[in-house]
Structure formats: C-alpha cells, structure tokens
Design a protein around this motif. Structure first.
Motif, PDB file in Angstrom:
ATOM      1  N   ASP A  34       0.819  -1.214   0.000  1.00 32.30           N
ATOM      2  CA  ASP A  34       0.000   0.000   0.000  1.00 32.30           C
ATOM      3  C   ASP A  34       0.853   1.265   0.000  1.00 32.30           C
ATOM      4  O   ASP A  34       0.475   2.277  -0.586  1.00 32.30           O
ATOM      5  N   ALA A  35       2.026   1.217   0.641  1.00 29.11           N
ATOM      6  CA  ALA A  35       2.922   2.367   0.699  1.00 29.11           C
ATOM      7  C   ALA A  35       3.786   2.478  -0.560  1.00 29.11           C
ATOM      8  O   ALA A  35       4.494   3.463  -0.737  1.00 29.11           O
ATOM      9  N   GLY A  36       3.745   1.459  -1.420  1.00 30.50           N
ATOM     10  CA  GLY A  36       4.570   1.459  -2.622  1.00 30.50           C
ATOM     11  C   GLY A  36       6.014   1.081  -2.375  1.00 30.50           C
ATOM     12  O   GLY A  36       6.863   1.271  -3.242  1.00 30.50           O
ATOM     13  N   ASP A  37       6.313   0.514  -1.204  1.00 33.32           N
ATOM     14  CA  ASP A  37       7.678   0.117  -0.865  1.00 33.32           C
ATOM     15  C   ASP A  37       7.873  -1.345  -1.254  1.00 33.32           C
ATOM     16  O   ASP A  37       7.805  -2.256  -0.434  1.00 33.32           O
ATOM     17  N   LEU A  38       8.132  -1.559  -2.553  1.00 33.97           N
ATOM     18  CA  LEU A  38       8.216  -2.913  -3.079  1.00 33.97           C
ATOM     19  C   LEU A  38       9.449  -3.661  -2.579  1.00 33.97           C
ATOM     20  O   LEU A  38       9.406  -4.872  -2.394  1.00 33.97           O
ATOM     21  N   ASP A  39      10.552  -2.945  -2.345  1.00 41.79           N
ATOM     22  CA  ASP A  39      11.751  -3.602  -1.819  1.00 41.79           C
ATOM     23  C   ASP A  39      11.510  -4.150  -0.414  1.00 41.79           C
ATOM     24  O   ASP A  39      11.910  -5.266  -0.086  1.00 41.79           O
ATOM     25  N   ALA A  40      10.858  -3.359   0.429  1.00 45.18           N
ATOM     26  CA  ALA A  40      10.558  -3.819   1.788  1.00 45.18           C
ATOM     27  C   ALA A  40       9.600  -5.005   1.740  1.00 45.18           C
ATOM     28  O   ALA A  40       9.775  -5.978   2.480  1.00 45.18           O
ATOM     29  N   CYS A  41       8.610  -4.948   0.849  1.00 43.72           N
ATOM     30  CA  CYS A  41       7.677  -6.061   0.696  1.00 43.72           C
ATOM     31  C   CYS A  41       8.431  -7.319   0.264  1.00 43.72           C
ATOM     32  O   CYS A  41       8.257  -8.388   0.848  1.00 43.72           O
ATOM     33  N   ALA A  42       9.299  -7.187  -0.730  1.00 52.60           N
ATOM     34  CA  ALA A  42      10.053  -8.335  -1.242  1.00 52.60           C
ATOM     35  C   ALA A  42      10.936  -8.957  -0.167  1.00 52.60           C
ATOM     36  O   ALA A  42      11.179 -10.169  -0.185  1.00 52.60           O
ATOM     37  N   SER A  43      11.386  -8.159   0.787  1.00 55.39           N
ATOM     38  CA  SER A  43      12.265  -8.687   1.841  1.00 55.39           C
ATOM     39  C   SER A  43      11.552  -9.668   2.761  1.00 55.39           C
ATOM     40  O   SER A  43      12.204 -10.401   3.511  1.00 55.39           O
ATOM     41  N   LEU A  44      10.232  -9.721   2.714  1.00 54.52           N
ATOM     42  CA  LEU A  44       9.443 -10.620   3.555  1.00 54.52           C
ATOM     43  C   LEU A  44       9.107 -11.930   2.857  1.00 54.52           C
ATOM     44  O   LEU A  44       8.482 -12.807   3.440  1.00 54.52           O
ATOM     45  N   LEU A  45       9.525 -12.051   1.602  1.00 57.51           N
ATOM     46  CA  LEU A  45       9.126 -13.166   0.761  1.00 57.51           C
ATOM     47  C   LEU A  45      10.251 -14.182   0.586  1.00 57.51           C
ATOM     48  O   LEU A  45      11.423 -13.805   0.473  1.00 57.51           O
ATOM     49  N   HIS A  46       9.879 -15.435   0.521  1.00 55.09           N
ATOM     50  CA  HIS A  46      10.815 -16.517   0.213  1.00 55.09           C
ATOM     51  C   HIS A  46      11.340 -16.285  -1.208  1.00 55.09           C
ATOM     52  O   HIS A  46      10.650 -15.710  -2.049  1.00 55.09           O
ATOM     53  N   ASP A  47      12.544 -16.737  -1.505  1.00 55.00           N
ATOM     54  CA  ASP A  47      13.145 -16.531  -2.829  1.00 55.00           C
ATOM     55  C   ASP A  47      12.248 -17.001  -3.965  1.00 55.00           C
ATOM     56  O   ASP A  47      12.143 -16.342  -4.995  1.00 55.00           O
ATOM     57  N   ASP A  48      11.607 -18.157  -3.802  1.00 57.68           N
ATOM     58  CA  ASP A  48      10.787 -18.743  -4.868  1.00 57.68           C
ATOM     59  C   ASP A  48       9.304 -18.632  -4.530  1.00 57.68           C
ATOM     60  O   ASP A  48       8.520 -19.538  -4.809  1.00 57.68           O
ATOM     61  N   VAL A  49       8.908 -17.516  -3.938  1.00 56.26           N
ATOM     62  CA  VAL A  49       7.520 -17.317  -3.540  1.00 56.26           C
ATOM     63  C   VAL A  49       6.589 -17.479  -4.743  1.00 56.26           C
ATOM     64  O   VAL A  49       6.934 -17.088  -5.856  1.00 56.26           O
ATOM     65  N   ALA A  50       5.415 -18.072  -4.503  1.00 56.56           N
ATOM     66  CA  ALA A  50       4.416 -18.272  -5.556  1.00 56.56           C
ATOM     67  C   ALA A  50       3.180 -17.433  -5.236  1.00 56.56           C
ATOM     68  O   ALA A  50       2.751 -17.360  -4.084  1.00 56.56           O
ATOM     69  N   LEU A  51       2.633 -16.808  -6.275  1.00 56.50           N
ATOM     70  CA  LEU A  51       1.414 -16.014  -6.126  1.00 56.50           C
ATOM     71  C   LEU A  51       0.409 -16.494  -7.154  1.00 56.50           C
ATOM     72  O   LEU A  51       0.677 -16.485  -8.361  1.00 56.50           O
ATOM     73  N   ASP A  52      -0.760 -16.916  -6.665  1.00 56.42           N
ATOM     74  CA  ASP A  52      -1.830 -17.409  -7.530  1.00 56.42           C
ATOM     75  C   ASP A  52      -3.010 -16.449  -7.409  1.00 56.42           C
ATOM     76  O   ASP A  52      -3.732 -16.462  -6.411  1.00 56.42           O
ATOM     77  N   LEU A  53      -3.161 -15.603  -8.419  1.00 54.80           N
ATOM     78  CA  LEU A  53      -4.261 -14.647  -8.461  1.00 54.80           C
ATOM     79  C   LEU A  53      -5.293 -15.118  -9.482  1.00 54.80           C
ATOM     80  O   LEU A  53      -4.924 -15.702 -10.506  1.00 54.80           O
ATOM     81  N   PRO A  54      -6.578 -14.848  -9.244  1.00 50.93           N
ATOM     82  CA  PRO A  54      -7.606 -15.258 -10.204  1.00 50.93           C
ATOM     83  C   PRO A  54      -7.367 -14.643 -11.583  1.00 50.93           C
ATOM     84  O   PRO A  54      -6.965 -13.480 -11.701  1.00 50.93           O
ATOM     85  N   GLY A  55      -7.575 -15.463 -12.613  1.00 52.23           N
ATOM     86  CA  GLY A  55      -7.516 -14.958 -13.976  1.00 52.23           C
ATOM     87  C   GLY A  55      -6.147 -14.932 -14.622  1.00 52.23           C
ATOM     88  O   GLY A  55      -5.998 -14.398 -15.717  1.00 52.23           O
ATOM     89  N   GLY A  56      -5.145 -15.492 -13.971  1.00 54.83           N
ATOM     90  CA  GLY A  56      -3.814 -15.470 -14.564  1.00 54.83           C
ATOM     91  C   GLY A  56      -2.989 -16.652 -14.111  1.00 54.83           C
ATOM     92  O   GLY A  56      -3.393 -17.406 -13.224  1.00 54.83           O
TER      93      GLY A  56
END
Length: 132
Positions: A34-56
């Motif tokens: 929400d703050a647009g801080d993508l680097d900080a967000c990425a720091s919380l994620l596993h290296d091979d994180v998976a994201l499953d969003l509807p429609g893609g």
C-alpha cells in the motif's frame, strides 16, 4: 504454593513461533504494498515465492510477486484487512481491496498464505467474493 500444570500456559513450539512471525510478515506485506515500498515487501518473501491470483498464471519469485500483487486488476490499491487467522504455518487474511475509482465498498477478498520454515512468505492464493 506451586503453579498447577493445568493452569500454566502450554509452551510454544517452534512451528507456533514461525506461524506468529509469518502472520506479522503477512500484515507487513499489505502495509508495504500500500505504501509502494516494493523492496521492503520483497524482503518478507521466500526466494521462490508463488502467487496465484484469479484470472492469470501462477507467478514465481519476489519481483513477480510484488508487481503482480500490486497491479492486479489494473492498478495499485489499498488493502483494508478485517481478519487475520494463523495456524500451522498458514495465515488467512480477509479484507477489501480498494483501488482508484472503486466505490467505497471495494472488492472483498481472502488470501491464503503459506509460511516457510524460516518465517518468510512462501505462497499466496487469492479468492474474490462473487455474487451468486
């Protein structure tokens, strides 16, 4: 007088502590997106994180996760989280996604996160509320 074992809190297991850390990471994922801080967000994620969003297709990796999550449905949005439930390295967050031009109700969603053994976000699957 000694403490009665029946009234003492149960000791926390390592898995409980990982789950608690993962729940904190999930809350921060939304805050950073929400703050647009993508680097900080990425720091919380596993290296091979998976994201499953509807429609893609399922996206993999930190960079793909933050960009896909941020831009899903066409534009960045604000997340209002109403409930977070965590157990056994699974965190479920329910709330509303409110994008530019959305009505005040936004779009209701539920995200299911899996937390890796190191406490990092390993995967996320999103479901949207749909009228029957």
């Amino acid at each position: 007088m000694h403490a009665d074992a029946r009234t003492s809190p149960a000791p926390h297991t390592a898995d409980d502590l990982v789950t608690a850390a993962g729940a904190d990471h999930v809350r921060l994922v939304y805050d950073y997106l929400d703050a647009g801080d993508l680097d900080a967000c990425a720091s919380l994620l596993h290296d091979d994180v998976a994201l499953d969003l509807p429609g893609g297709p399922v996206t993999r990796g930190r960079t793909a996760f933050v960009h896909a999550h941020r831009d899903h449905l066409g534009s960045p949005a604000r997340h209002e989280i109403a409930h977070v439930v965590a157990r056994a390295r699974t965190v479920v967050a329910a709330g509303r996604r409110i994008g530019p031009g959305d009505d005040s109700a936004g779009v209701r969603f539920v995200d299911f996160f899996r937390i890796a053994a190191d406490g990092m976000v390993e995967s996320c699957t999103r479901y949207y509320h749909a009228e029957p």
